[in-house]
Motif scaffolding. Structure first.
Motif, PDB file in Angstrom:
ATOM      1  N   ILE A  80       6.147 -39.527 -26.523  1.00 55.42           N
ATOM      2  CA  ILE A  80       6.987 -39.545 -25.329  1.00 55.42           C
ATOM      3  C   ILE A  80       8.348 -38.939 -25.672  1.00 55.42           C
ATOM      4  O   ILE A  80       8.947 -39.272 -26.684  1.00 55.42           O
ATOM      5  CB  ILE A  80       7.181 -40.992 -24.832  1.00 55.42           C
ATOM      6  N   HIS A  81       8.852 -38.091 -24.815  1.00 57.95           N
ATOM      7  CA  HIS A  81      10.157 -37.465 -25.031  1.00 57.95           C
ATOM      8  C   HIS A  81      11.185 -37.981 -24.029  1.00 57.95           C
ATOM      9  O   HIS A  81      11.875 -37.214 -23.365  1.00 57.95           O
ATOM     10  CB  HIS A  81      10.042 -35.948 -24.930  1.00 57.95           C
ATOM     11  N   ASN A  82      11.291 -39.293 -23.907  1.00 54.60           N
ATOM     12  CA  ASN A  82      12.276 -39.934 -23.057  1.00 54.60           C
ATOM     13  C   ASN A  82      12.481 -41.339 -23.602  1.00 54.60           C
ATOM     14  O   ASN A  82      11.535 -42.116 -23.714  1.00 54.60           O
ATOM     15  CB  ASN A  82      11.770 -39.976 -21.610  1.00 54.60           C
ATOM     16  N   GLY A 140      33.247 -39.196 -25.835  1.00 54.05           N
ATOM     17  CA  GLY A 140      32.417 -38.014 -26.038  1.00 54.05           C
ATOM     18  C   GLY A 140      31.085 -38.344 -26.690  1.00 54.05           C
ATOM     19  O   GLY A 140      30.036 -37.846 -26.270  1.00 54.05           O
ATOM     20  N   LEU A 141      31.119 -39.192 -27.699  1.00 53.82           N
ATOM     21  CA  LEU A 141      29.874 -39.588 -28.367  1.00 53.82           C
ATOM     22  C   LEU A 141      28.973 -40.403 -27.449  1.00 53.82           C
ATOM     23  O   LEU A 141      27.756 -40.205 -27.434  1.00 53.82           O
ATOM     24  CB  LEU A 141      30.185 -40.384 -29.637  1.00 53.82           C
ATOM     25  N   ALA A 142      29.561 -41.295 -26.669  1.00 52.10           N
ATOM     26  CA  ALA A 142      28.759 -42.087 -25.726  1.00 52.10           C
ATOM     27  C   ALA A 142      28.109 -41.191 -24.686  1.00 52.10           C
ATOM     28  O   ALA A 142      26.938 -41.374 -24.334  1.00 52.10           O
ATOM     29  CB  ALA A 142      29.622 -43.147 -25.059  1.00 52.10           C
ATOM     30  N   ALA A 143      28.851 -40.211 -24.198  1.00 53.60           N
ATOM     31  CA  ALA A 143      28.280 -39.271 -23.223  1.00 53.60           C
ATOM     32  C   ALA A 143      27.152 -38.467 -23.857  1.00 53.60           C
ATOM     33  O   ALA A 143      26.084 -38.295 -23.254  1.00 53.60           O
ATOM     34  CB  ALA A 143      29.365 -38.339 -22.698  1.00 53.60           C
ATOM     35  N   VAL A 176      23.219 -38.830 -22.570  1.00 53.54           N
ATOM     36  CA  VAL A 176      22.473 -37.686 -22.029  1.00 53.54           C
ATOM     37  C   VAL A 176      21.288 -37.364 -22.938  1.00 53.54           C
ATOM     38  O   VAL A 176      20.212 -37.016 -22.463  1.00 53.54           O
ATOM     39  CB  VAL A 176      23.396 -36.464 -21.862  1.00 53.54           C
ATOM     40  N   ARG A 177      21.470 -37.533 -24.221  1.00 56.42           N
ATOM     41  CA  ARG A 177      20.405 -37.228 -25.187  1.00 56.42           C
ATOM     42  C   ARG A 177      19.192 -38.138 -25.027  1.00 56.42           C
ATOM     43  O   ARG A 177      18.069 -37.763 -25.380  1.00 56.42           O
ATOM     44  CB  ARG A 177      20.969 -37.356 -26.596  1.00 56.42           C
ATOM     45  N   GLY A 209      16.857 -42.486 -29.388  1.00 56.56           N
ATOM     46  CA  GLY A 209      17.626 -43.704 -29.144  1.00 56.56           C
ATOM     47  C   GLY A 209      16.758 -44.934 -29.071  1.00 56.56           C
ATOM     48  O   GLY A 209      17.186 -46.034 -29.405  1.00 56.56           O
ATOM     49  N   ALA A 210      15.535 -44.791 -28.632  1.00 51.97           N
ATOM     50  CA  ALA A 210      14.637 -45.933 -28.494  1.00 51.97           C
ATOM     51  C   ALA A 210      14.059 -46.392 -29.832  1.00 51.97           C
ATOM     52  O   ALA A 210      13.477 -47.463 -29.910  1.00 51.97           O
ATOM     53  CB  ALA A 210      13.497 -45.586 -27.539  1.00 51.97           C
ATOM     54  N   PHE A 211      14.207 -45.590 -30.868  1.00 53.02           N
ATOM     55  CA  PHE A 211      13.711 -45.978 -32.192  1.00 53.02           C
ATOM     56  C   PHE A 211      14.665 -46.938 -32.885  1.00 53.02           C
ATOM     57  O   PHE A 211      14.352 -47.487 -33.921  1.00 53.02           O
ATOM     58  CB  PHE A 211      13.530 -44.755 -33.095  1.00 53.02           C
TER      59      PHE A 211
END
Length: 100
Positions: A2-4, A55-58, A62-63, A70-72
């Motif tokens: 999955i790519h989300n 900036g990092l949070a944005a 978005v990433r 992020g889910a890992f």
């Protein structure tokens, strides 16, 4: 594969795990928006770090849409965890409230 991140976290951890993942992102944005609305109270190095954290949070927010990193709960969270801690401490210092 999955790519989300949102879908991946739902498939791997179910609703409760996904809610924790999304709650972390929402908490970061709530703190960030409150601090940015009161940026006049923040000066010097704290302001520069706050802008960098925004900036990092944005970037990471978005990433999470086209990638599932992020889910890992891997390297993204090793970067986001100190940012969340910093935002919480800065929020307590300048706005005098704790967000939970």
């Amino acid at each position: 594969h999955i790519h989300n991140s949102y879908i991946y976290s739902m498939l791997q951890t179910g609703v409760i795990g996904s809610l924790a993942f999304v709650a972390g992102l929402i908490l970061a944005w709530v703190l960030l928006i409150r601090l940015l609305l009161n940026i006049r109270k923040i000066v010097g190095l704290e302001r520069a770090i706050l802008i960098s954290a925004a900036g990092l949070a944005a970037f990471f927010s978005v990433r999470t849409i086209p990638e599932s990193t992020g889910a890992f709960f891997g390297i993204d969270w090793l970067i986001l965890a100190p940012i969340l801690l910093y935002l919480q401490l800065l929020h307590q210092k300048h706005l005098g409230r704790t967000v939970q």
